[in-house]
Design an enzyme around this catalytic site. Structure first.
Site, PDB file in Angstrom:
ATOM      1  N   CYS A   1       0.798  -1.239   0.000  1.00  0.00           N
ATOM      2  CA  CYS A   1       0.000   0.000   0.000  1.00  0.00           C
ATOM      3  C   CYS A   1       0.826   1.283   0.000  1.00  0.00           C
ATOM      4  O   CYS A   1       0.687   2.123  -0.899  1.00  0.00           O
ATOM      5  CB  CYS A   1      -0.939  -0.006   1.204  1.00  0.00           C
ATOM      6  SG  CYS A   1      -2.042  -1.441   1.285  1.00  0.00           S
TER       7      CYS A   1
ATOM      8  N   HIS B   1      -1.383   6.696   2.003  1.00  0.00           N
ATOM      9  CA  HIS B   1      -1.331   5.774   3.133  1.00  0.00           C
ATOM     10  C   HIS B   1      -1.132   6.603   4.398  1.00  0.00           C
ATOM     11  O   HIS B   1      -0.270   7.478   4.447  1.00  0.00           O
ATOM     12  CB  HIS B   1      -0.199   4.762   2.982  1.00  0.00           C
ATOM     13  CG  HIS B   1      -0.320   3.596   3.902  1.00  0.00           C
ATOM     14  ND1 HIS B   1       0.010   3.668   5.232  1.00  0.00           N
ATOM     15  CD2 HIS B   1      -0.765   2.333   3.703  1.00  0.00           C
ATOM     16  CE1 HIS B   1      -0.205   2.498   5.805  1.00  0.00           C
ATOM     17  NE2 HIS B   1      -0.680   1.675   4.901  1.00  0.00           N
TER      18      HIS B   1
END
Length: 567
Positions: free
Chosen positions: A75, A129
């Site tokens: 991610c 993120h």
């Protein structure tokens, strides 16, 4: 492939596309939608099991890239790479422990670029993120006009919220719930959709264009989703991955031991051997069932956003982008989760809706994106009339979206761009939006990479910290092959040693689309190795790793052609 070989042997540089004025210069709003851990398990990508009618409807009126790939299948690094349009070796972000602006360079982000051009920029859910990766602020105030919104109920995501067979609450992988019994009677993606619709309403009457990024958390684990979506996927109708075994020729360094899946309480009860499992078949089916249900749940939230555009009469003035940060293995190659260089982990959905370009402007006040309730409405099917099969990458989104929205496209980055604030390592793909794809472009390739701490799988193989990275797996994907080299890497200098090869993978996609038969060792078992290494040693040191790999693949596959294509 013949054209590709000729080009490589001539040592031509990678093709840089020039884009004409294909789109009007009016400033369009942007709705940028990101899913989390979503592979191409969508109806519009040919998946016959999944029910994703709202995304399929969007795809039917969009330019759809069938072969788009993330730059790193995890991610934080992937999102940073995508939103800065720089590859991981430029962001120098391979883990979750650094903020790129102080770690590598003060790079301009996609929303920051729109903000600097007069847009009102907003973030909902997981776009950047969270954490130190985005300076604990989602890169506010650089990227956003107002602080980013995170759904309050997300704080329960890693707590004991999943009812087990014993009636008690656990931290499980499989976590279908009664939403009314959850804290606040809601879930994170429901809250994010609510907030995104509220923000759309707040901007509907404004003359200032907006950029709204919406990041949904699903189908990321745990599969904490409304339980009713499981009914779409009866367990007796689910099937296992077509290739559930670890390939015999797979280098150990390439294997992802899916530690985050193993950490869940319901998986721990299975008492699996490390690192190669396998998970019992019945539980595999349940994982696949829950993943697909999570996709349908997320699809419904996308449908809510798109129908809100219609209701607010914003559809004709808004570019919509839908994508994911990377894929997710569902048992292929004996792997689960992301953390690898295989297609199932790196390939992502990518589509652009551009009013008046990919779809006619709707002047009759008819709904362009009517909400489709997959739980109650009959199955719907849509045709994809605009598809691009040539390779694309997530770093292409920044320049492409800038052009489509009516902004100047950032220039290509120089070979060393740490001091360059605004540039792109991707390509502007807007040229293809007004014409049908005419041919295979052999020059278009995608590059992905993944770090490893050791040659053999260990507990930190999936998510090594920077200081523990000893090997970097670089992977090239084109029409015919996926070619991966696992090379020695120095985390202090960020240098890769091209002569320190820890393993290799070569998959011939025409005969092996699942990438199960690695022919790398058989190709390198003869004099090819010394010939290729000698040719590589003769290249100037300024030749990039990507170009070196492209040339290596040319030499290898040319040898295969002269030997009749036999490995």
């Amino acid at each position: 492939m013949h054209l590709f070989i000729r080009i490589c042997f001539l040592l031509l540089p990678l093709h840089t596309l020039t884009v004409g004025a294909a789109v009007k210069t009016e400033r369009k709003n942007v709705l940028f939608i990101m899913a989390d851990d979503l592979r191409t398990s969508l109806g519009c990508y040919g998946d016959a099991v999944v029910k994703s009618p709202n995304i399929d409807q969007l795809a039917s009126k969009s330019q759809v890239f069938l072969n788009a790939f993330a730059q790193q299948a995890v991610c934080g690094p992937s999102r940073t790479s995508m939103l800065t349009s720089r590859r991981p070796d430029t962001t120098r972000l391979y883990d979750f422990n650094s903020y790129w602006r102080v770690h590598s360079g003060n790079y301009t982000t996609l929303p920051q670029y729109f903000k600097s051009n007069g847009y009102f920029t907003m973030s909902v859910g997981k776009v950047f993120h969270p954490g130190i990766v985005s300076n604990h602020t989602d890169d506010y105030p650089y990227s956003w006009s107002i602080p980013a919104y995170h759904p309050p109920s997300f704080r329960f995501e890693k707590k004991k919220m999943c009812k087990g067979e014993d009636g008690k609450l656990h931290v499980n992988l499989l976590c279908a719930v009664n939403v009314t019994e959850q804290p606040g009677g809601t879930l994170p993606d429901l809250e994010s959709a609510d907030e995104a619709v509220r923000l759309l309403k707040s901007r509907a009457g404004s003359q200032q264009p907006f950029f709204l990024g919406v990041g949904f958390h699903k189908p990321h684990i745990p599969f904490r989703i409304p339980q009713e979506y499981l009914s779409l996927y009866p367990l007796d109708k689910m099937t296992l991955a077509p290739d559930p075994d670890v390939p015999k020729q797979l280098p150990p360094v390439a294997y992802n031991p899916w530690v985050d899946v193993r950490m869940r309480e319901d998986v721990q009860k299975l008492n699996l051997s490390f690192p190669y499992g396998p998970i019992p078949k019945e539980f595999q089916l349940r994982i696949r069932q829950h993943y697909y249900a999570a996709v349908s749940y997320m699809d419904a939230q996308v449908g809510r956003l798109l129908s809100a555009l219609d209701e607010l009469q914003l559809t004709n003035s808004t570019v919509v982008v839908f994508s994911s940060d990377h894929g997710w293995s569902l048992g292929e190659h004996g792997e689960w989760a992301k953390y690898s260089n295989f297609d199932v982990a790196t390939r992502v959905p990518l589509m652009f809706f551009v009013p008046g370009v990919t779809s006619n402007r709707n002047g009759l006040k008819m709904s362009t994106f009517p909400f489709i309730d997959v739980l109650r409405q009959p199955e719907r099917s849509f045709n994809n009339d605009r598809v691009t099969r040539n390779m694309a990458e997530l770093v292409d989104i920044f320049p492409t979206l800038s052009h489509l929205a009516g902004l100047k496209t950032p220039g290509r980055c120089p070979d060393v761009s740490f001091q360059t604030e605004l540039c792109t390592e991707g390509q502007n793909r807007a040229h293809s939006f007004r014409q049908r794809e005419g041919r295979r472009d052999e020059e278009l390739v995608s590059f992905s990479q993944y770090p490893r701490p050791a040659d053999a799988p260990q507990l930190n193989s999936d998510l090594p910290n920077l200081e523990d990275i000893k090997i970097m797996g670089y992977s090239l994907r084109n029409w015919d092959y996926r070619y991966t080299l696992w090379l020695g890497f120095n985390p202090k200098t960020f240098q890769v040693n091209v002569s320190d090869v820890h393993g290799g993978e070569l998959y011939m996609l025409e005969d092996d689309p699942g990438q199960d038969n690695n022919v790398y060792n058989s190709i390198f078992s003869d004099s090819n190795h010394s010939v290729v290494m000698r040719k590589m040693a003769s290249l100037p040191p300024t030749v990039s790793l990507q170009m070196r790999m492209k040339l290596q693949l040319c030499y290898l596959t040319a040898g295969m052609k002269t030997s009749g294509g036999k490995a």
